[in-house]
Design an enzyme around this catalytic site. Structure first.
Site, PDB file in Angstrom:
ATOM      1  N   ASP A   1     -14.591  10.134   5.351  1.00 54.16           N
ATOM      2  CA  ASP A   1     -16.018  10.291   5.063  1.00 54.16           C
ATOM      3  C   ASP A   1     -16.142  11.237   3.886  1.00 54.16           C
ATOM      4  O   ASP A   1     -15.679  12.373   3.939  1.00 54.16           O
ATOM      5  CB  ASP A   1     -16.752  10.878   6.269  1.00 54.16           C
ATOM      6  CG  ASP A   1     -16.805   9.906   7.442  1.00 54.16           C
ATOM      7  OD1 ASP A   1     -16.343   8.760   7.269  1.00 54.16           O
ATOM      8  OD2 ASP A   1     -17.292  10.291   8.505  1.00 54.16           O
TER       9      ASP A   1
ATOM     10  N   ASP B   1     -23.774   0.161  13.486  1.00 56.57           N
ATOM     11  CA  ASP B   1     -23.831   1.351  14.336  1.00 56.57           C
ATOM     12  C   ASP B   1     -24.667   0.975  15.556  1.00 56.57           C
ATOM     13  O   ASP B   1     -25.827   0.575  15.412  1.00 56.57           O
ATOM     14  CB  ASP B   1     -24.507   2.514  13.600  1.00 56.57           C
ATOM     15  CG  ASP B   1     -23.706   2.961  12.374  1.00 56.57           C
ATOM     16  OD1 ASP B   1     -22.472   2.769  12.375  1.00 56.57           O
ATOM     17  OD2 ASP B   1     -24.319   3.484  11.422  1.00 56.57           O
TER      18      ASP B   1
END
Lengths: 255, 208
Positions: A11, A130
């Site tokens: 990330d 998600d």
């Protein structure tokens, strides 16, 4: 035999590696290129490179960073985070990424999947979802997990497949960051709902969690960030453990 | 070891192939004349590549007749065959037709075949010096080549499980004369992939 993939996520925010816990409390930790090279040396099968700030700040992925990563490693890597147009997607592929993933923008504008797949090919286009358990089903969330959509994750995954996605990256928001194992029911139902490769994400805390998700679901790969990043799970040991337990895993021959 | 020309067919970034082979990128057929080795990389779809390759067809055929070593990778491997089910225009065979056979879609199995899979060597090939049966390479493809003559197959790969849904044993590498093809991506296959590309770089073309 096709090996199950062990995938590390990086990330990245402002060119540095970070890892959030349940998408918040982000702490800066390192250089993405050095980290990617180290992962390749340790035998990781693939790297996912996520510009987590892109979606919220509405700015593009750094093509220069993508090119630098492509130059530094010799294993496949995927890039995503805030990609919302075919032009952006093509530019990331041209910069050197092997695959791209789309998330929020595809939910808002599903034809993006169709259009992007026709240019870069389905095999290079992944749809990231998600999902969070809500009242009897898995609901799709967008914008870094901050916005509910009312959309069912399994329905959306099938629609993404129909539109031309080549892979699904499913992140369980309930499991993410708490290191209590992958979300087995979600990964099982999702990997059975589509005929595409599915990558499980969210929840890896120990080596047994990987064995569990490969044994109990049909996912093709399992992704983790912090357990690899902080060395809590050593990639070679994880692979040896999985091989000993009968999972098909790539190992590099010495010499 | 001879210069290596990597044909730029559009969308894909060919940097990794170029770097691994110490090659150079060509985007027009004219630039291929002096090439001592040629790589046809491949990302995208068969129709798009077939169209882009049309301009290169004549020079590639001439280079093959000169025994210039040529390596097709992934879609660049599939284009060596006569035709593909992926082609939107099936009125004529738009592949190069260097190898007899056609490219077909995987069915009743998870598609694309994506990830690291093993090869089993089935024939002699200078590409595989130092590479063994059981070694893993990185694959991404939804179509596979079905050959008319098995003699040119130098490696095969299994996808799926026998007796459990779809099962395929497909050609993952071929070689005939100076033409080589691999269904996997050596440029994405870590150290073992680097070895294969290095082997290609060392192949002697005729007249070198």
């Amino acid at each position: 035999m096709l090996a199950k993939r062990i995938i590390a996520a990086l990330d990245v925010q402002k060119g540095r590696v970070v890892k959030g816990i349940k998408f918040q409390n982000i702490v800066e930790t390192g250089d993405p290129i050095a980290q990617a090279i180290a992962y390749e040396e340790h035998g990781i099968d693939e790297i996912v490179f996520l510009d987590i700030s892109a979606s919220r700040e509405c700015r593009g992925i750094s093509q220069a960073l993508v090119t630098d990563i492509a130059k530094a490693i010799h294993i496949p890597f995927m890039v995503g985070g805030g990609l919302s147009t075919v032009e952006e997607i093509v530019s990331v592929i041209k910069a050197g990424a092997d695959k791209v993933f789309v998330n929020s923008a595809a939910v808002k504008n599903p034809s993006l999947i169709e259009k992007a797949a026709s240019v870069i090919g389905s095999a290079n286009l992944c749809v990231a979802i998600d999902a969070k358990w809500e009242a009897g089903g898995y609901e799709v969330y967008v914008n870094g997990g901050s916005e509910a959509t009312g959309l069912d994750a399994l329905v959306w995954a099938k629609e993404a497949q129909r539109l031309g996605a080549g892979e699904i990256l499913i992140t369980s928001m309930d499991a993410d960051g708490v290191k209590q194992g992958f979300d087995i029911p979600l990964n099982r139902s999702l990997s059975e709902a589509v005929d595409l490769p599915v990558i499980a994400s969210g929840g890896a805390g120990k080596t047994e969690d990987f064995l569990e998700v490969f044994s109990l679901t049909a996912v093709s790969g399992a992704l983790a960030a912090s357990v690899f990043h902080y060395g809590e799970i050593e990639i070679r040991s994880l692979k040896n453990y999985l091989i000993e337990n009968g999972v098909s895993i790539r190992h590099e021959r010495n010499g | 070891m001879g210069n290596v020309a990597v044909i730029d067919l559009g969308v894909a970034n060919v940097y990794n192939v170029v770097k691994a082979l110490d090659g150079y990128v060509v985007s027009s057929p004219r630039q291929l004349r002096e090439a001592e080795k040629i790589v046809i990389p491949g990302v995208g779809n068969f129709s798009a590549i077939a169209e882009r390759l049309d301009d290169f067809r004549e020079i590639l055929v001439a280079k093959i007749q000169e025994s210039t070593p040529i390596l097709g990778i992934c879609l660049g491997f599939q284009i060596l065959f006569e035709s593909s089910e992926e082609d939107i225009d099936l009125s004529k065979n738009r592949g190069l037709g260097v190898i007899k056979g056609r490219v077909k879609r995987f069915r009743k199995i998870r598609v694309p075949h994506m990830g690291w899979n093993q090869i089993e060597l089935t024939g002699e090939s200078p590409l595989f010096t130092g590479i063994k049966t059981g070694d893993y390479f990185y694959f991404v493809h939804s179509y596979y080549a079905e050959l008319e003559e098995e003699g040119v197959v130098t490696a095969v790969t299994d996808y799926g499980q026998k007796g459990k849904g779809g099962f395929y044993r497909f050609a993952s590498a071929v070689g005939t004369g100076s033409v080589y093809g691999v269904q996997f991506h050596p440029e994405k296959s870590g150290n073992i992939g680097k070895r294969l590309l290095d082997n290609f770089r060392r192949i002697e073309g005729r007249g070198q």
